[in-house]
Design an enzyme around this catalytic site. Structure first.
Site, PDB file in Angstrom:
ATOM      1  N   ASP A   1      -7.113   2.612   8.527  1.00  0.00           N
ATOM      2  CA  ASP A   1      -7.168   3.885   7.826  1.00  0.00           C
ATOM      3  C   ASP A   1      -7.218   3.657   6.314  1.00  0.00           C
ATOM      4  O   ASP A   1      -6.461   2.852   5.763  1.00  0.00           O
ATOM      5  CB  ASP A   1      -5.925   4.706   8.205  1.00  0.00           C
ATOM      6  CG  ASP A   1      -5.892   6.061   7.549  1.00  0.00           C
ATOM      7  OD1 ASP A   1      -6.766   6.884   7.868  1.00  0.00           O
ATOM      8  OD2 ASP A   1      -4.991   6.292   6.710  1.00  0.00           O
TER       9      ASP A   1
ATOM     10  N   GLU B   1     -12.164   1.934   7.430  1.00  0.00           N
ATOM     11  CA  GLU B   1     -12.552   3.233   6.886  1.00  0.00           C
ATOM     12  C   GLU B   1     -12.734   2.976   5.389  1.00  0.00           C
ATOM     13  O   GLU B   1     -11.749   2.923   4.653  1.00  0.00           O
ATOM     14  CB  GLU B   1     -11.470   4.283   7.149  1.00  0.00           C
ATOM     15  CG  GLU B   1     -11.861   5.656   6.658  1.00  0.00           C
ATOM     16  CD  GLU B   1     -10.744   6.688   6.845  1.00  0.00           C
ATOM     17  OE1 GLU B   1     -11.067   7.858   7.131  1.00  0.00           O
ATOM     18  OE2 GLU B   1      -9.563   6.329   6.687  1.00  0.00           O
TER      19      GLU B   1
END
Length: 749
Positions: A447, A484
């Site tokens: 993330d 990401e």
């Protein structure tokens, strides 16, 4: 079969458990550990004042431990600095914790089965560590003989300099979680509001036999070029009543039929964090889990029936084993960019902040927390960045009264893990290795991975040590590693993420460009061709391959596929932030009407658009990823930031109207016939029947939808080419004589 139908039932071959009690520290026992190998004597512990009145009130509200002067003999020795966390050694149980700036460390223990000294009554033994004996470098350690080998709860009080301007946040009134705790005990049931102020402590288990992975067990080892990823939330997949599961196990079972699942965060997190104080979001429950408490322990409240951390660990392994047995890999969505401990305005100190804030978090020259993760209050910024390019990032997001968030970096919201500090980097690597070795996971999606590309002062690094170490690590070498490639302070690295030819990326440009073309934006034909053919403008570098592009149109945050073709605007009023959270620019088109409609032509157009998106995704060069629920057209009714709703908005809707079982003889052990209808929103229903008897079964067919009739697509009893007729064969009446050991598929046209 239509791509928007839900899975009709859980199969026995892949049905498995995926994977919590409240602490009220009202009694505290304190002992000295001044020299090795001796018995403890009683020492009174006093709780120091908190830093300010607000923090002091918070500590009192959460029932900080109080003192008791009862004595209990324990035999200790010096202990050893490694391994970190809790380990079983020859002469007892060893505890080791890092803190560079601490001046005092106290080990706190709760011993179950010792009369009333159990976790339910909050009784704790306290062992202050002598830095002359129990410290090696910056690691504090102690070994205790004759401790139980399981069910012991433990934590630490840590004290040190109180100078906030130097980046310190020590507070010895708080019992802290060991960053290396392999299991974490807290409340037992997900979303239990009566226990929202519960405490969390580490625990360990050395008594159980090793998990049996089985004699024929093997890892799927699916080549990256063959992956098809299904992003999903463990709890939301089965927690809805429509799953048909017992309430005690909803939210803990998993069944799928694709070759890789990407699970939203499954590390221990506090789903009740929004409800610890008054705020616009105090009605919500954190269902996504992007707020990690501990990086080694599986989410304990995902255990079936409130079984706690050990059961959670066991069931997680059962899940992985069953998925691997079905040829499905397990990829974890991991959050190493920030933690649950919030910010200086509203701190929620559970671990890192109180152990050594200056090491674990990025701070500026004035000792203030830096924020590159953008999470917290509000959560709008993350979602804005997901759906905008760097060019229009600062102009497209309506952040309302939170405009201060746009400063680079923000020092007023949240925290940012100091990922490239050597100690924090090793913690992250140890965590990743733990999940690979102990739980056999196959990969990780990181993330806001651009945060991991920043130095200790927040500046971008061309060759981030952590990113390189993950790519080169021997244990992680078999794993898929996916970035990401952006953060919330402008470090947008799509196509440019430091990769060592190993890292794949969520391709945000693929998502945006596909959306624009299919909704009809002009001037997109050329870029669509580039995206479908592998985004060579981004990934044709060195030894990178098209599969390093994770192609997706929908992810967990933002609109669902159905909502993207049904809403032009977000509808986030239920989130409590006045509709200011989430992104305004979703590149969506409602096909002529905002939201739900009975207009058949609009519904048909929306269905076509969803199929167009899915077809483009599946034929594109690269690794496709789809979101849980998009296969049947899940709606969040226009909410594009639904992280805090433990309701049908997020939960997979198995749907009583999506499948009709033509069966009233379930308990007949000898019955070998099953028939059901999969319903389509546009009337293109599919009827299936299976006959495992050695005789014909005359089937009474259900009536097809209005103005349609049944066409035979499959009858396995017939000779080729009549056995499969893709366009369908007309002439099916109201009954069908189904041959022995055969099956049929009919489509309503």
């Amino acid at each position: 079969m239509m791509i928007h139908q839900p899975l009709p039932a859980l199969s026995n071959s892949t049905k498995l458990l995926l994977f919590a009690p409240t602490f009220s520290h009202k009694l505290c026992r304190s002992f000295s550990a001044a020299s090795p190998a001796h018995e403890m004597g009683s020492v009174k512990h006093t709780t120091p004042n908190a830093y300010n009145q607000r923090t002091q009130e918070r500590v009192l509200e959460e029932e900080s431990p109080r003192v008791s002067e009862t004595t209990l003999p324990l035999k200790t020795s010096q202990g050893q600095a490694f391994p970190m966390g809790v380990s079983e050694v020859e002469n007892g149980i060893n505890f080791a914790i890092f803190s560079q700036h601490a001046t005092a460390v106290t080990l706190c223990l709760s011993l179950p089965k010792r009369e009333k000294l159990d976790w339910q009554d909050g009784g704790m033994i306290e062992l202050p560590l002598d830095p002359r004996v129990n410290k090696t470098g910056d690691i504090w350690h102690i070994c205790i003989e004759d401790l139980p080998r399981s069910e012991v709860l433990y934590g630490y009080r840590v004290d040190g300099p109180r100078d906030w301007h130097q980046g310190h946040r020590f507070d010895s009134s708080i019992v802290l979680i060991d960053p290396y705790a392999k299991l974490v005990e807290g409340r037992r049931h997900f979303g239990d509001a009566s226990a929202k102020l519960s405490k969390f402590l580490g625990t360990y288990e050395f008594e159980s036999l090793p998990f049996d992975w089985g004699d024929n067990y093997k890892l799927p080892n699916i080549p990256e070029k063959d992956l098809v990823i299904y992003e999903m939330n463990v709890r939301a997949f089965t927690v809805d009543e429509s799953s048909g599961l017992d309430p005690e196990i909803r939210g803990s079972y998993l069944e799928l039929g694709i070759n890789a699942v990407e699970l939203l965060p499954v590390f221990e997190f506090d789903e009740m964090e929004f409800q610890r104080r008054r705020n616009p979001r105090d009605h919500m429950v954190n269902t996504w889990g992007y707020s990690t408490i501990n990086f080694f322990s599986p989410m304990s409240r995902y255990a079936g029936g409130g079984g706690g951390p050990l059961k959670a660990s066991w069931e997680f392994k059962e899940m992985v084993k069953a998925l691997h047995g079905a040829g499905i890999e397990v990829i974890l969505d991991v959050v190493y960019n920030h933690t649950n401990e919030a910010d200086d305005a509203n701190p929620y100190t559970t671990s890192f902040r109180g152990i050594d804030n200056k090491v674990y978090y990025m701070v500026d020259g004035n000792g203030q927390l830096l924020n590159y993760a953008g999470c917290g209050t509000p959560s709008a910024l993350v979602n804005c960045f997901l759906f905008t390019s760097l060019k229009n990032f600062f102009t497209s997001c309506n952040v309302g009264t939170y405009n201060s968030l746009l400063a680079i970096p923000s020092t007023t919201q949240r925290n940012t893990l100091n990922c490239n500090h050597p100690v924090v980097m090793e913690l992250i690597l140890d965590s990743l290795r733990h999940w690979v070795v102990e739980y056999h996971v196959d990969g990780f999606r990181f993330d806001l991975a651009s945060v991991l590309c920043r130095g200790t002062d927040g500046s971008p690094l061309n060759a981030p040590p952590l990113i390189r170490a993950i790519a080169k690590d021997a244990i992680l070498s078999r794993c898929k590693i996916i970035a990401e490639p952006w953060d919330c302070r402008g470090l947008y690295l799509v196509g440019k993420f430091p990769n060592w030819d190993r890292w794949a990326e969520w391709n945000g440009k693929y998502r945006d460009d596909l959306r624009k073309f299919i909704k009809g934006d002009p001037g997109m034909k050329g870029i669509l061709a580039t995206r479908i053919s592998g985004s060579s403008d981004l990934y044709r570098v060195n030894k990178r391959k098209p599969y390093h592009s994770i192609n997706f149109i929908i992810a967990h945050d933002g609109f669902t596929l159905y909502d993207m073709v049904s809403y032009n605007y977000k509808h986030n009023e239920a989130n409590g932030e006045g509709g200011n959270d989430g992104c305004n620019d979703n590149f969506s088109w409602n096909c002529g009407f905002e939201g739900e409609t009975d207009d058949a032509s609009i519904k048909a157009l929306r269905s076509r658009q969803m199929k167009n998106f899915h077809l483009a995704l599946m034929v594109s060069q690269g690794t496709p990823m789809m979101l849980m629920g998009d296969e049947y057209g899940h709606t969040r009714y226009g909410n594009n930031n639904s992280y805090g709703h433990d309701t049908a908005i997020n939960n997979f809707q198995w749907g009583q109207n999506d499948v009709t079982w033509h069966e009233d003889n379930w308990d007949n052990y000898d019955s070998k016939f099953l028939a059901f209808t999969l319903h389509d929103n546009n009337g293109a229903d599919i009827y299936l029947a299976f006959n495992a008897h050695d005789f014909f079964v005359k089937v009474s067919l259900p009536p097809p939808p209005p103005k349609r009739q049944w066409f035979r697509v499959v009858d396995t009893n017939l000779e080729s080419p009549d056995d499969i007729v893709p366009e369908g064969a007309a002439g099916t009446g109201s009954t069908y004589n189904l041959s022995p050991y055969s099956s049929i598929l009919l489509e309503a046209k």
